[in-house]
Design a protein around this motif. Structure first.
Motif, PDB file in Angstrom:
ATOM      1  N   TYR A  43       0.816  -1.213   0.000  1.00  0.00           N
ATOM      2  CA  TYR A  43       0.000   0.000   0.000  1.00  0.00           C
ATOM      3  C   TYR A  43       0.852   1.266   0.000  1.00  0.00           C
ATOM      4  N   ASP A  46      -0.297   5.044  -0.463  1.00  0.00           N
ATOM      5  CA  ASP A  46      -1.661   5.234   0.050  1.00  0.00           C
ATOM      6  C   ASP A  46      -1.619   5.506   1.547  1.00  0.00           C
ATOM      7  N   VAL A  48      -3.376   4.384   4.846  1.00  0.00           N
ATOM      8  CA  VAL A  48      -4.104   3.168   5.212  1.00  0.00           C
ATOM      9  C   VAL A  48      -4.774   3.342   6.569  1.00  0.00           C
ATOM     10  N   GLN A  71     -14.069   4.619   2.932  1.00  0.00           N
ATOM     11  CA  GLN A  71     -13.398   4.026   1.772  1.00  0.00           C
ATOM     12  C   GLN A  71     -13.982   4.574   0.482  1.00  0.00           C
ATOM     13  N   ARG A  75     -11.397   7.081  -1.390  1.00  0.00           N
ATOM     14  CA  ARG A  75     -10.577   6.145  -2.187  1.00  0.00           C
ATOM     15  C   ARG A  75      -9.753   6.907  -3.225  1.00  0.00           C
ATOM     16  N   GLN A  80      -6.937   3.666   1.759  1.00  0.00           N
ATOM     17  CA  GLN A  80      -7.232   2.241   1.693  1.00  0.00           C
ATOM     18  C   GLN A  80      -7.608   1.783   3.091  1.00  0.00           C
ATOM     19  N   ILE A  82      -8.255  -1.289   5.464  1.00  0.00           N
ATOM     20  CA  ILE A  82      -7.951  -2.714   5.601  1.00  0.00           C
ATOM     21  C   ILE A  82      -8.438  -3.126   6.985  1.00  0.00           C
ATOM     22  N   PHE A 104     -14.458  -2.556   1.696  1.00  0.00           N
ATOM     23  CA  PHE A 104     -13.013  -2.454   1.873  1.00  0.00           C
ATOM     24  C   PHE A 104     -12.439  -3.854   2.011  1.00  0.00           C
ATOM     25  N   THR A 105     -11.132  -3.947   2.047  1.00  0.00           N
ATOM     26  CA  THR A 105     -10.440  -5.228   2.134  1.00  0.00           C
ATOM     27  C   THR A 105     -10.494  -5.762   3.563  1.00  0.00           C
ATOM     28  N   ARG A 131       1.771   7.332   3.865  1.00  0.00           N
ATOM     29  CA  ARG A 131       2.015   6.749   2.543  1.00  0.00           C
ATOM     30  C   ARG A 131       3.290   5.908   2.477  1.00  0.00           C
TER      31      ARG A 131
END
Length: 164
Positions: A43, A46, A48, A71, A75, A80, A82, A104-105, A131
Motif C-alpha cells: 500500500y 496510500d 491506510v 473508503q 478512495r 485504503q 484494511i 473495503f479489504t 504513505r
C-alpha cells in the motif's frame, strides 16, 4: 440442547462451504476471508486505515458502515481501509461480515500475526498509516459520536500526505 432451525443449518453449511472453497468476494454475495495478506509495502503511496476487529466486538457493528463510507468517499484521495479480523473461528467472522457488509479489504488473522505487530490497545483498534507505512496515529474503540472527529483526522492525514 437448543435446536437449530433448518434454515440456519442450511445457511451454516453454505457458509462453511464458501469459506472452504475460498469463494472470491462478490460471488454469491458472500465475503472471502483470506489468511494474513496484509503487507504494508503493498500500500505504499496510500494512506491506510488499518482496523482490527472481531465478531464479538459490539462497537465493530457501528464501525463497519463508517469505514465503508470512508473508503468510498476518500478512495480517490488515496485512502485504503484494511480490516483485520482476529477471530479464530472463520464461521463467526463470516457471519459478522454477512450481516455487516464492507466496501473495503478484509483479512483473516486467527493467529494474531498482524495484530502482534501493532500491539493492539483494545477492540476495535485502528491505526492510520502514512504513505510510507509509518503509523501516524491510533485509536481504540469506536463511538458513533466520534465519527466526525475521526473523519477530520483522516482528511488531515490524506491532505498532509498529499502535500509531501
Amino acid at each position: 440442547m437448543a435446536e437449530i432451525s433448518p434454515r440456519r443449518a442450511i445457511r451454516g453449511v453454505f457458509i462453511a462451504a464458501l469459506i472452504a472453497l475460498g469463494t472470491p468476494a462478490g460471488a454469491a454475495d458472500f465475503p472471502r476471508l483470506d489468511e494474513p495478506a496484509f503487507a504494508v509495502g503493498d500500500y505504499a503511496g496510500d494512506v491506510v486505515l488499518l482496523d482490527f476487529w472481531a465478531s464479538w466486538c459490539v462497537p465493530c457493528k457501528s464501525s463497519f458502515p463508517w469505514m465503508s463510507r470512508m473508503q468510498e468517499k476518500y478512495r480517490a484521495d488515496g485512502l485504503q481501509v484494511i480490516a483485520v479480523n482476529v477471530d479464530q473461528d472463520k464461521f463467526a467472522a463470516a457471519e459478522f461480515m454477512h450481516q455487516y457488509r464492507s466496501e473495503f479489504t478484509v483479512v483473516f488473522d486467527p493467529e494474531g500475526v498482524i495484530a502482534k505487530e501493532y500491539a493492539l490497545l483494545g477492540m476495535p483498534s485502528s491505526y492510520v498509516l502514512d504513505r510510507s507505512g509509518a503509523v501516524l496515529w491510533s485509536h481504540k474503540g469506536f463511538r458513533v459520536r466520534d465519527e466526525a472527529a475521526l473523519e477530520a483526522r483522516l482528511v488531515d492525514a490524506l491532505q498532509r500526505q498529499a502535500a509531501n
